[in-house]
Design a protein around this motif. Structure first.
Motif, short mmCIF file in Angstrom:
data_model
loop_
_atom_site.label_atom_id
_atom_site.label_comp_id
_atom_site.label_asym_id
_atom_site.label_seq_id
_atom_site.Cartn_x
_atom_site.Cartn_y
_atom_site.Cartn_z
N LEU A 25 0.82 -1.20 0.00
CA LEU A 25 0.00 0.00 0.00
C LEU A 25 0.86 1.26 0.00
O LEU A 25 2.02 1.23 0.42
CB LEU A 25 -0.90 0.03 1.24
N PRO A 26 0.30 2.37 -0.44
CA PRO A 26 1.03 3.63 -0.35
C PRO A 26 1.23 4.03 1.11
O PRO A 26 0.37 3.78 1.96
CB PRO A 26 0.12 4.62 -1.09
N GLY A 27 2.36 4.63 1.38
CA GLY A 27 2.64 5.04 2.75
C GLY A 27 3.99 5.73 2.87
O GLY A 27 4.59 6.14 1.87
N ASN A 75 -3.80 3.65 4.81
CA ASN A 75 -5.07 3.24 5.41
C ASN A 75 -5.11 3.45 6.93
O ASN A 75 -6.07 3.06 7.59
CB ASN A 75 -5.38 1.78 5.08
N GLY A 76 -4.04 4.03 7.48
CA GLY A 76 -4.01 4.31 8.91
C GLY A 76 -3.18 3.34 9.72
O GLY A 76 -2.92 3.58 10.90
N GLN A 77 -2.76 2.25 9.13
CA GLN A 77 -1.95 1.28 9.87
C GLN A 77 -0.56 1.85 10.16
O GLN A 77 0.02 2.56 9.34
CB GLN A 77 -1.82 -0.02 9.08
N ARG A 78 -0.05 1.46 11.31
CA ARG A 78 1.26 1.92 11.74
C ARG A 78 2.08 0.72 12.19
O ARG A 78 1.57 -0.16 12.91
CB ARG A 78 1.11 2.93 12.88
N PHE A 193 -5.78 1.35 16.31
CA PHE A 193 -6.18 0.91 14.98
C PHE A 193 -7.09 -0.30 15.11
O PHE A 193 -6.71 -1.32 15.70
CB PHE A 193 -4.96 0.54 14.12
N ALA A 194 -8.29 -0.20 14.58
CA ALA A 194 -9.25 -1.30 14.62
C ALA A 194 -9.00 -2.23 13.45
O ALA A 194 -8.99 -1.80 12.30
CB ALA A 194 -10.68 -0.75 14.57
N SER A 195 -8.80 -3.51 13.72
CA SER A 195 -8.48 -4.47 12.66
C SER A 195 -9.65 -4.78 11.76
O SER A 195 -9.50 -5.46 10.75
CB SER A 195 -7.98 -5.78 13.27
N GLU A 196 -10.84 -4.30 12.11
CA GLU A 196 -12.02 -4.61 11.31
C GLU A 196 -12.18 -3.66 10.11
O GLU A 196 -13.22 -3.63 9.48
CB GLU A 196 -13.29 -4.53 12.16
N VAL A 197 -11.13 -2.88 9.80
CA VAL A 197 -11.25 -1.96 8.68
C VAL A 197 -11.51 -2.71 7.39
O VAL A 197 -11.10 -3.85 7.22
CB VAL A 197 -9.99 -1.08 8.52
#
Length: 370
Positions: A25-27, A75-78, A193-197
């Protein structure tokens, strides 16, 4: 047949419920020296020492976990890189941050099994819930979980007696562990971060087509050129899943020789078996990397129209429609050729040892994942 069924069941059970953390993913990558690099980031737990970053021109730069401080995805993941010590080694690992707080943080890694860690005072502590086997007084074996993580959390949170009951009720899930870590921090967290994204749980489809060489039909060897063609669709249960189901429409011919008795004795007769069928396969990817997948397949069953054409013989041709359980394992190798296109090679019916490696398929897949 009984041994074959037992082997198949063991293979199938060993492959379910395993997930793989895959990010392409982009990041932004933050290096240990503070330098920041933006692009498309790829990291696979099946190849944990490599992190690749692609720029707009698709040029690749490769890093190791020790080179990296943090990874931020669009997507917000870190993710963070931390030195972790096991009884066998000490080295840098990439962890996904679930909850970040000055008091207590929660990390996870999705390798062969989902692993959870808490971080307090820069110490990384693994939470475990192991399955153990024990015997009762009659010698009967039972399996149960040891709930070791409850003791670990009790020790880590010993300064919070008010959370004792809540710790005992905590489930070994991301949601349950995140809740108790957040409670310990009194809600003063800097990241969650909620894993249900949607990007993680969204299922997707692939289309595929392949050519197959048939060296056997069930337990019998083919004696002449025997080929087939199949087109179909493959369904992955989520973006991160290693498990998928394949639905294929197959057209195959098998050139066989059979022994027939008549008034002159026993004769060898050439028989052409033609099969037009709908097949169902299960696939488990036990290795996933940026360009390659190695997987096991289980041909579950097929429903089809079967004909036998007897050559040079007075026997009547046979036509029938039937559903046939196959329970036949295979193994495959998939190489990514383009962003959405891959080529693959498979060995089929691996319990039919006399026909290996001539039972094979070669084909291509196209993914509809955006």
């Amino acid at each position: 047949m009984k041994n074959k069924l037992l082997l198949f069941i063991a293979f199938l059970l060993s492959s379910f419920s395993v997930m793989a953390q895959i990010e392409t993913l982009p990041g932004k990558l933050v290096l240990a020296d503070g330098q920041e690099i933006e692009g498309k980031i790829a990291y696979y737990y099946d190849n944990p020492l490599i992190i690749n970053v692609y720029d707009a021109a698709n040029n690749k730069k490769t890093f190791e976990p020790r080179d990296i401080k943090e990874i931020y995805l669009a997507n917000g993941q870190r993710f963070v890189s931390k030195v972790f010590t096991t009884p066998y080694e000490t080295g840098s690992r990439i962890f996904q941050v679930v909850v970040a707080s000055d008091k207590l943080s929660l990390y996870k890694r999705e390798a062969a099994d989902l692993e959870f860690y808490v971080v307090k005072n820069d110490e990384i502590i693994r939470l475990e819930n192991n399955e153990i086997t024990f015997k009762d007084t009659n010698g009967k074996k039972y399996k149960k979980l040891d709930y070791k993580y409850i003791g670990t959390l009790t020790t880590v949170m010993q300064d919070r007696a008010d959370l004792t009951d809540k710790i005992q009720e905590t489930k070994f899930t991301e949601k349950g562990l995140a809740a108790i870590v957040t409670a310990y921090s009194n809600g003063a967290i800097s990241y969650y971060f909620a894993s249900e994204v949607e990007t993680e749980t969204k299922p997707y489809w692939l289309a595929y087509a392949h050519f197959t060489n048939h060296a056997s039909l069930y337990r019998d060897k083919t004696t002449g050129p025997s080929h087939g063609y199949q087109i179909g669709a493959q369904y992955y249960f989520s973006v991160k899943s290693r498990n998928s189901i394949r639905f294929g429409l197959d057209f195959s011919n098998y050139d066989m020789t059979e022994l027939h008795k008549d008034q002159f004795g026993t004769q060898r007769v050439n028989v052409l078996h033609s099969v037009k069928s709908l097949s169902l396969k299960y696939q488990y990817d036990f290795v996933q990397s940026e360009k390659i997948k190695v997987y096991l397949t289980a041909h579950l069953l097929e429903i089809g129209y079967y004909t036998r054409d007897y050559k040079n013989d007075e026997s009547e041709d046979v036509e029938k429609i039937a559903m046939i359980p196959r329970l036949s394992p295979g193994m495959g190798f998939d190489v990514k050729l383009h962003d959405k296109i891959s080529g693959f090679f498979e060995l089929n019916h691996m319990f039919q040892f006399h026909a290996l490696p001539k039972n094979f398929s070669v084909g291509a897949k196209y993914t509809f994942l955006k």
